[in-house]
Design an enzyme around this catalytic site. Sequence first.
Site, PDB file in Angstrom:
ATOM      1  N   ARG A  70     -20.778  41.402   7.378  1.00  0.00           N
ATOM      2  CA  ARG A  70     -20.083  40.902   6.354  1.00  0.00           C
ATOM      3  C   ARG A  70     -18.694  40.736   6.531  1.00  0.00           C
ATOM      4  NH1 ARG A  70     -24.930  41.215   5.254  1.00  0.00           N
ATOM      5  NH2 ARG A  70     -25.788  42.625   3.825  1.00  0.00           N
ATOM      6  N   SER A  77     -22.587  44.751  -3.842  1.00  0.00           N
ATOM      7  CA  SER A  77     -22.314  45.947  -3.170  1.00  0.00           C
ATOM      8  C   SER A  77     -20.780  45.988  -3.116  1.00  0.00           C
ATOM      9  CB  SER A  77     -22.724  45.666  -1.793  1.00  0.00           C
ATOM     10  OG  SER A  77     -24.252  45.345  -1.949  1.00  0.00           O
ATOM     11  N   GLU A 101     -15.824  46.257   0.235  1.00  0.00           N
ATOM     12  CA  GLU A 101     -16.417  44.989   0.640  1.00  0.00           C
ATOM     13  C   GLU A 101     -15.866  43.839  -0.175  1.00  0.00           C
ATOM     14  OE1 GLU A 101     -20.815  44.212   1.697  1.00  0.00           O
ATOM     15  OE2 GLU A 101     -20.739  42.668   0.253  1.00  0.00           O
TER      16      GLU A 101
HETATM   17  P1  FAD Z   1     -15.260  34.362  -4.292  1.00  0.00           P
HETATM   18  O1  FAD Z   1     -15.428  35.827  -4.843  1.00  0.00           O
HETATM   19  O2  FAD Z   1     -14.562  33.546  -5.008  1.00  0.00           O
HETATM   20  O3  FAD Z   1     -14.101  34.828  -2.850  1.00  0.00           O
HETATM   21  C1  FAD Z   1     -14.559  35.480  -1.976  1.00  0.00           C
HETATM   22  C2  FAD Z   1     -13.419  35.475  -0.787  1.00  0.00           C
HETATM   23  O4  FAD Z   1     -13.801  34.468  -0.037  1.00  0.00           O
HETATM   24  C3  FAD Z   1     -12.118  35.348  -1.104  1.00  0.00           C
HETATM   25  O5  FAD Z   1     -11.276  36.112  -0.358  1.00  0.00           O
HETATM   26  C4  FAD Z   1     -11.839  33.842  -1.396  1.00  0.00           C
HETATM   27  O6  FAD Z   1     -10.283  33.594  -1.029  1.00  0.00           O
HETATM   28  C5  FAD Z   1     -12.550  33.384  -0.135  1.00  0.00           C
HETATM   29  N1  FAD Z   1     -13.023  32.040  -0.421  1.00  0.00           N
HETATM   30  C6  FAD Z   1     -13.885  31.685  -1.467  1.00  0.00           C
HETATM   31  N2  FAD Z   1     -14.186  30.430  -1.211  1.00  0.00           N
HETATM   32  C7  FAD Z   1     -13.460  29.974  -0.238  1.00  0.00           C
HETATM   33  C8  FAD Z   1     -13.240  28.487   0.444  1.00  0.00           C
HETATM   34  N3  FAD Z   1     -14.011  27.633  -0.078  1.00  0.00           N
HETATM   35  N4  FAD Z   1     -12.401  28.564   1.615  1.00  0.00           N
HETATM   36  C9  FAD Z   1     -12.099  29.750   1.963  1.00  0.00           C
HETATM   37  N5  FAD Z   1     -11.969  31.053   1.358  1.00  0.00           N
HETATM   38  C10 FAD Z   1     -12.676  31.160   0.506  1.00  0.00           C
HETATM   39  N6  FAD Z   1     -23.097  39.155  -0.799  1.00  0.00           N
HETATM   40  C11 FAD Z   1     -23.587  39.154   0.292  1.00  0.00           C
HETATM   41  O7  FAD Z   1     -23.356  39.069   1.199  1.00  0.00           O
HETATM   42  N7  FAD Z   1     -25.016  39.632   0.233  1.00  0.00           N
HETATM   43  C12 FAD Z   1     -25.612  39.487  -1.133  1.00  0.00           C
HETATM   44  O8  FAD Z   1     -26.956  40.025  -1.223  1.00  0.00           O
HETATM   45  C13 FAD Z   1     -24.640  39.616  -2.109  1.00  0.00           C
HETATM   46  N8  FAD Z   1     -25.242  39.848  -3.415  1.00  0.00           N
HETATM   47  C14 FAD Z   1     -24.701  39.811  -4.622  1.00  0.00           C
HETATM   48  C15 FAD Z   1     -25.269  40.016  -5.849  1.00  0.00           C
HETATM   49  C16 FAD Z   1     -24.448  40.227  -7.047  1.00  0.00           C
HETATM   50  C17 FAD Z   1     -25.103  40.456  -8.255  1.00  0.00           C
HETATM   51  C18 FAD Z   1     -23.013  39.734  -6.940  1.00  0.00           C
HETATM   52  C19 FAD Z   1     -22.149  39.836  -8.108  1.00  0.00           C
HETATM   53  C20 FAD Z   1     -22.404  39.591  -5.494  1.00  0.00           C
HETATM   54  C21 FAD Z   1     -23.152  39.600  -4.680  1.00  0.00           C
HETATM   55  N9  FAD Z   1     -22.637  39.552  -3.318  1.00  0.00           N
HETATM   56  C22 FAD Z   1     -23.368  39.438  -1.977  1.00  0.00           C
HETATM   57  C23 FAD Z   1     -21.228  39.140  -2.954  1.00  0.00           C
HETATM   58  C24 FAD Z   1     -20.857  37.802  -3.384  1.00  0.00           C
HETATM   59  O9  FAD Z   1     -21.792  37.171  -4.133  1.00  0.00           O
HETATM   60  C25 FAD Z   1     -20.829  36.953  -2.025  1.00  0.00           C
HETATM   61  O10 FAD Z   1     -19.728  37.463  -1.100  1.00  0.00           O
HETATM   62  C26 FAD Z   1     -20.462  35.500  -2.161  1.00  0.00           C
HETATM   63  O11 FAD Z   1     -20.531  34.696  -0.946  1.00  0.00           O
HETATM   64  C27 FAD Z   1     -19.016  35.101  -2.827  1.00  0.00           C
HETATM   65  O12 FAD Z   1     -18.885  33.821  -3.307  1.00  0.00           O
HETATM   66  P2  FAD Z   1     -17.869  33.284  -3.870  1.00  0.00           P
HETATM   67  O13 FAD Z   1     -17.702  31.892  -4.180  1.00  0.00           O
HETATM   68  O14 FAD Z   1     -18.064  34.131  -5.489  1.00  0.00           O
HETATM   69  O15 FAD Z   1     -16.341  33.897  -3.420  1.00  0.00           O
HETATM   70  P1  NAP Z   2     -32.020  48.310  -0.064  1.00  0.00           P
HETATM   71  O1  NAP Z   2     -33.320  47.300   0.158  1.00  0.00           O
HETATM   72  O2  NAP Z   2     -32.060  49.319  -1.105  1.00  0.00           O
HETATM   73  O3  NAP Z   2     -31.548  48.968   1.381  1.00  0.00           O
HETATM   74  C1  NAP Z   2     -30.423  49.901   1.256  1.00  0.00           C
HETATM   75  C2  NAP Z   2     -29.555  49.474   2.486  1.00  0.00           C
HETATM   76  O4  NAP Z   2     -30.292  49.802   3.743  1.00  0.00           O
HETATM   77  C3  NAP Z   2     -29.217  48.218   2.580  1.00  0.00           C
HETATM   78  O5  NAP Z   2     -28.001  47.955   2.502  1.00  0.00           O
HETATM   79  C4  NAP Z   2     -29.830  47.603   4.087  1.00  0.00           C
HETATM   80  O6  NAP Z   2     -28.619  46.992   4.755  1.00  0.00           O
HETATM   81  C5  NAP Z   2     -30.339  48.881   4.606  1.00  0.00           C
HETATM   82  N1  NAP Z   2     -31.822  48.290   4.902  1.00  0.00           N
HETATM   83  C6  NAP Z   2     -32.798  48.430   4.196  1.00  0.00           C
HETATM   84  N2  NAP Z   2     -34.029  48.107   4.908  1.00  0.00           N
HETATM   85  C7  NAP Z   2     -33.575  47.518   6.202  1.00  0.00           C
HETATM   86  C8  NAP Z   2     -33.981  47.013   7.377  1.00  0.00           C
HETATM   87  N3  NAP Z   2     -35.442  46.824   7.303  1.00  0.00           N
HETATM   88  N4  NAP Z   2     -33.400  46.714   8.400  1.00  0.00           N
HETATM   89  C9  NAP Z   2     -32.000  47.140   8.387  1.00  0.00           C
HETATM   90  N5  NAP Z   2     -31.284  47.592   7.244  1.00  0.00           N
HETATM   91  C10 NAP Z   2     -32.098  47.879   6.158  1.00  0.00           C
HETATM   92  O7  NAP Z   2     -30.760  47.377  -0.273  1.00  0.00           O
HETATM   93  P2  NAP Z   2     -30.454  46.664  -1.651  1.00  0.00           P
HETATM   94  O8  NAP Z   2     -29.005  47.135  -2.308  1.00  0.00           O
HETATM   95  O9  NAP Z   2     -31.667  46.530  -2.747  1.00  0.00           O
HETATM   96  O10 NAP Z   2     -30.034  45.119  -1.207  1.00  0.00           O
HETATM   97  C11 NAP Z   2     -30.963  44.374  -0.460  1.00  0.00           C
HETATM   98  C12 NAP Z   2     -30.241  43.268   0.284  1.00  0.00           C
HETATM   99  O11 NAP Z   2     -29.586  42.562  -0.352  1.00  0.00           O
HETATM  100  C13 NAP Z   2     -29.517  44.116   1.431  1.00  0.00           C
HETATM  101  O12 NAP Z   2     -29.725  43.376   2.708  1.00  0.00           O
HETATM  102  C14 NAP Z   2     -28.184  44.156   0.911  1.00  0.00           C
HETATM  103  O13 NAP Z   2     -27.090  43.873   2.068  1.00  0.00           O
HETATM  104  C15 NAP Z   2     -28.251  42.707   0.022  1.00  0.00           C
HETATM  105  N6  NAP Z   2     -27.271  42.732  -0.954  1.00  0.00           N
HETATM  106  C16 NAP Z   2     -26.122  42.651  -0.669  1.00  0.00           C
HETATM  107  C17 NAP Z   2     -25.155  42.681  -1.815  1.00  0.00           C
HETATM  108  C18 NAP Z   2     -23.707  42.431  -1.432  1.00  0.00           C
HETATM  109  O14 NAP Z   2     -22.987  42.230  -2.597  1.00  0.00           O
HETATM  110  N7  NAP Z   2     -23.138  42.500  -0.194  1.00  0.00           N
HETATM  111  C19 NAP Z   2     -25.541  43.022  -3.164  1.00  0.00           C
HETATM  112  C20 NAP Z   2     -26.936  43.126  -3.279  1.00  0.00           C
HETATM  113  C21 NAP Z   2     -27.969  43.001  -2.377  1.00  0.00           C
HETATM  114  P3  NAP Z   2     -27.903  45.564   4.676  1.00  0.00           P
HETATM  115  O15 NAP Z   2     -27.227  45.643   3.589  1.00  0.00           O
HETATM  116  O16 NAP Z   2     -27.208  45.609   6.036  1.00  0.00           O
HETATM  117  O17 NAP Z   2     -29.287  44.707   4.624  1.00  0.00           O
END
Ligand code: FAD
Ligand code: NAP
Length: 338
Positions: free
Chosen positions: A164, A238, A334
């Site tokens: 991340r 998250s 995050e």
């Molecule tokens: P923004 O929120 O607009 O920006 C995020 C950051 O990136 C800021 O610092 C911004 O300045 C920078 N940025 C944006 N665009 C650019 C660009 N073009 N060039 C340079 N910098 C830039 N994230 C995960 O990793 N995994 C997930 O599974 C996941 N699930 C999510 C589920 C939900 C319901 C929500 C609400 C969020 C989730 N996220 C997840 C977080 C988010 O969706 C991601 O981080 C996504 O990539 C953010 O994109 P954005 O365009 O909205 O970025």
């Molecule tokens: P989940 O399946 O309930 O699992 C909880 C945590 O355990 C996750 O964060 C995941 O780490 C870890 N995990 C579970 N199974 C794993 C495996 N087989 N190997 C390694 N790590 C494992 O998680 P959840 O909240 O429903 O999310 C599902 C996936 O979507 C996750 O990968 C999560 O990162 C992603 N997600 C991300 C965001 C965001 O905003 N970043 C939001 C929603 C969902 P990891 O997070 O490292 O995978």
Amino acid sequence: MPTIHYNYAIKHLNSFGIDVNAKLFTEVRTEEELKTLFSSAVVKENQLLVLGGGSNMLFTKDYEGLIIKVSIKGIDVKDDEHHVYVTAGAGEVWHDFVKYCVAKQYCGLENLTLIPGTVGASPVQNIGAYGVEIKDVFESCVAFDTQTNQLVTFSNKDCEFAYRDSLFKSKAKGRFIITHVTFKLAKTPTLKIHYGVIKEELAAEGILAPSIRDVSDVVAKIRVNKLPEPKTIGNAGSFFKNPVVSQSVFNKLKEKFDDIANYPLADGSVKLAAGWLIEKCGFKGVVDGNTGTWKNQALVLVNYGEATGLEVYNFSEKVINTVQNTFGVTLEREVNIF
Ligand code: FAD
Ligand code: NAP
């Protein structure tokens, strides 16, 4: 020159739905517009913030500078014998782009179905879900260097991807504006379905030999059931990263908390599930004023109504302190705080 708006409401441009304004706001649709913008005084006189879909941000106050929303569109495809190289404009909506690739049978992005936001933000925190990270399929990106006003190309290695995290979120934070990203996707499917819930859901649906679309559909189903839809309940996914601890720290925690959720990493350290730690502290589904945690995943902080960013931030402090006092583990946010 793109239009500059003054005192611009951005409630609809951040997925937490926080009601704040940007002192100045503009939207760029081409690399040329970016260059023109950066030759103007407004850029030199103000602090800058790049905005994609606003789904990884928490605004705790009005933004007292210029917000640049990147809306560069377009998809271009090249291929060789085994791979397709798909280049997308930074302003493409991530999920629409994934749907496009799934429909064309390009393999690699299906586990990343339904992540909110834009293509341009995807390398910033090396988005990941269900065992796949963007670094696994990232070929290169083009970014505008705000220090030299030049376009620069970054290879996968250049981006310094980590969990991340990337160069764009760490040491070069705010310097580069990503305009295009190229993904290297496979023509022959090599699906990653080892992640627990994916395996379980495929089995539950009786799918023995899944296609790219099956994996994407299963991920969408899991997410819709588990995560709050930002249009209905404001959130940024998250809120905290999963903490990584050494084996010896983990062993001590395991003595006290036998059922602690953990995932051993290749380097010998152990990833803990932040959601599990928060839930064990009694925070799952709590309502604290206008904010709190989501009922199905304590890792997601939500806006239950008219929360201010500061309310959400203060609640996140409470969560961090409680987890620290209970487990001796420090949670790191995050979500980007502004
Ligand atoms: P923004 O929120 O607009 O920006 C995020 C950051 O990136 C800021 O610092 C911004 O300045 C920078 N940025 C944006 N665009 C650019 C660009 N073009 N060039 C340079 N910098 C830039 N994230 C995960 O990793 N995994 C997930 O599974 C996941 N699930 C999510 C589920 C939900 C319901 C929500 C609400 C969020 C989730 N996220 C997840 C977080 C988010 O969706 C991601 O981080 C996504 O990539 C953010 O994109 P954005 O365009 O909205 O970025
Ligand atoms: P989940 O399946 O309930 O699992 C909880 C945590 O355990 C996750 O964060 C995941 O780490 C870890 N995990 C579970 N199974 C794993 C495996 N087989 N190997 C390694 N790590 C494992 O998680 P959840 O909240 O429903 O999310 C599902 C996936 O979507 C996750 O990968 C999560 O990162 C992603 N997600 C991300 C965001 C965001 O905003 N970043 C939001 C929603 C969902 P990891 O997070 O490292 O995978």
